[in-house]
Design an enzyme around this catalytic site. Structure first.
Site, short mmCIF file in Angstrom:
data_model
loop_
_atom_site.label_atom_id
_atom_site.label_comp_id
_atom_site.label_asym_id
_atom_site.label_seq_id
_atom_site.Cartn_x
_atom_site.Cartn_y
_atom_site.Cartn_z
N ASP A 83 -6.10 2.13 -3.33
CA ASP A 83 -7.34 1.91 -2.56
C ASP A 83 -7.70 3.14 -1.74
O ASP A 83 -8.79 3.20 -1.17
CB ASP A 83 -7.26 0.65 -1.68
CG ASP A 83 -6.21 0.74 -0.58
OD1 ASP A 83 -5.40 1.69 -0.59
OD2 ASP A 83 -6.20 -0.15 0.29
N ASP B 293 -1.33 1.62 -3.79
CA ASP B 293 -2.12 0.58 -4.44
C ASP B 293 -3.49 1.06 -4.89
O ASP B 293 -4.32 0.28 -5.33
CB ASP B 293 -2.25 -0.66 -3.55
CG ASP B 293 -2.98 -0.39 -2.24
OD1 ASP B 293 -3.02 0.78 -1.80
OD2 ASP B 293 -3.50 -1.35 -1.65
N ASP C 148 -2.70 6.76 -3.16
CA ASP C 148 -1.62 6.06 -2.46
C ASP C 148 -1.05 4.98 -3.39
O ASP C 148 -1.36 4.93 -4.58
CB ASP C 148 -2.12 5.49 -1.13
CG ASP C 148 -3.02 4.28 -1.29
OD1 ASP C 148 -3.58 4.07 -2.38
OD2 ASP C 148 -3.17 3.51 -0.31
N SER D 138 0.82 -1.21 0.00
CA SER D 138 0.00 0.00 0.00
C SER D 138 0.86 1.27 0.00
O SER D 138 1.59 1.53 -0.95
CB SER D 138 -0.95 -0.04 1.20
OG SER D 138 -1.85 1.02 1.18
#
Length: 448
Positions: free
Chosen positions: A234, A232, A230, A95
């Site tokens: 999500d 990734d 960010d 992430s």
């Protein structure tokens, strides 16, 4: 091995976990989730190819098949898990963490998260002590092609935003895979090439130094809104046309204008325990919603939103969950819906900053981190001190403590992923807020 956490498996690769650990995670996953078909995606980190190789080898050695989605945003993996009916999926990602980190986000049927209390604890024990016996018939790897369908889904949510000037920072993360194909060439883009070394700044938009270049781009281009993802994709966060970072929890209230304007009162909306009191006050005033407050993190929020059948929800960290996205979070989807609302308000002569200022009516400390050992003792001391000075109007104790008073509130909670006690407060006046924060600092300091 210190990679198992409340929400996912994550840590410094080759320190907190290594390829042999990943192999064993892969081997025991089919048993844990009772399936012989596992969807796998990955981000572009330097270690992701090796993590992928050993994860797949473990899954195949257990006799289960891997369905490979390739490079992907985490929400794409959620979408494909639920849409195609997989009982298990893994996204290889760390992430927003720095380049030396990696990890696994594991989901079960309907893209429900597998947190520590819902399977990761059992997996950790199997990885430590379970016996590996390679299946006589090893599994195989099959590519999955769903990206174009996913793009069509996202583009179908986009309304007329042609009146907006937009600045976008992809943080060299996975949003760069799709964002041009959704928003086109009109926005001003930076760091939109996918690069898992994160050469420009870390892919964590909550750290304000990482947002500095987007703020400069907004000013340089005269944009109505800045968007930053960010690592990734999500999570997403925003900068207004004045170059001010917008507290992500306030976007929960803004999204009410997309979802709730044509719905009857009484719709359910979810916020986390750190969310501004202004969010619920705004949504109740304008849309008559039923607000629900719950624990921090996808492992809890996605399940809670499904449980209450909420329309949508969000967190201070920039996660936004949607009923029509399988109760899962998506940074790109949240950005599309936010752009729709901002474009609509601009047509009415209302700027993004004006809308945000109407929502955010409290002075906010932001989340303050304290590195201490006696977390529970410090939390209890804060609770005791402030309850002795004023009478609380509300109290929540399911994720640390949230204590509300007539014109202010606080939240103090132990981090689920880092060695910190986190403190946050809001008040109707800045003087009051400063006094609260100073008193909290003094109390916590005695527990270092």
């Amino acid at each position: 091995m210190g990679a198992f956490h409340a929400y996912d498996i994550r840590g410094v690769y080759n320190k907190d976990f290594n390829k042999n650990d990943v192999y064993r995670m892969g081997y025991f996953l089919p048993r844990l989730l009772n399936t012989n078909k596992i969807l796998v995606g990955r981000d572009a980190r330097e270690s992701s190819p090796e993590v992928y190789e050993y994860l797949v080898k473990g899954i195949n050695d257990a006799g289960a098949d891997v369905f490979d989605i390739g490079l992907a945003t985490t929400p794409l993996v959620y979408y494909t898990t639920a849409k195609l009916g997989f009982k298990a999926s893994v996204q290889i990602t760390a992430s927003h963490n720095p380049r030396e980190y990696n990890g696994l986000k594991i989901s079960r049927e309907n893209a429900l998260p597998v947190g520590y209390d819902a399977g990761l604890k059992e997996l950790e024990q199997l990885v430590k002590s379970g016996e590996v016996v390679v299946a006589e018939k090893r599994g195989v790897v099959t590519p999955v092609k769903v990206k174009e369908e996913y793009l069509e889904f996202l583009r179908g949510k986009l309304q007329d935003i042609s009146n907006l000037k937009i600045a976008v920072d992809c943080s060299n993360g996975m949003a760069g895979l799709f964002i041009h194909q959704i928003l086109g060439d009109a926005p001003a883009y930076i760091y939109d090439d996918v690069d898992g070394t994160f050469p420009n700044h870390e892919a964590n938009p909550l750290v304000q130094e990482n947002v500095a270049d987007l703020k400069a781009l907004v000013a340089e281009t005269g944009s109505d809104i800045g968007v930053i993802f960010d690592g990734d994709a999500d999570r997403v966060m925003f900068v207004d046309e004045k170059g001010r970072f917008v507290s992500p929890d306030l976007i929960i209230a803004l999204l009410g204008h997309y979802f709730l304007k044509d719905m009857p009162a009484g719709q359910k909306v979810l916020q986390d325990i750190r969310s501004s009191k202004a969010v619920g006050e705004y949504l109740v005033k304008h849309f008559g919603v039923e607000m629900h407050t719950w624990r921090v993190g996808r492992a809890y929020a996605a399940i809670k939103l499904r449980e209450i059948d909420g329309v949508f929800g969000g967190e201070l960290a920039g996660h936004y969950y949607f009923r029509d996205f399988f109760y899962s979070d998506s940074g790109i989807l949240a950005s599309i819906l936010t752009l729709n609302v901002v474009a609509d308000f601009k047509r009415k002569g209302v700027a993004f900053s004006q809308l945000v200022d109407e929502i955010g009516t409290y002075h906010n400390s932001g989340e303050i981190n304290f590195k201490i050992q006696q977390k529970q003792e410090a939390m209890d001391a804060i609770k005791k001190h402030f309850e002795e000075t004023e009478t609380p109007t509300a109290f929540y104790d399911f994720d640390g403590y949230r204590i509300e008073f007539a014109d202010w509130w606080l939240n103090v909670r132990p981090s689920n992923t880092e060695p910190y006690l986190r403190f946050l407060a809001e008040a109707t006046s800045e003087d009051k807020l400063n006094k609260i924060v100073e008193q909290a600092r003094q109390i916590i300091a005695s527990y270092k």
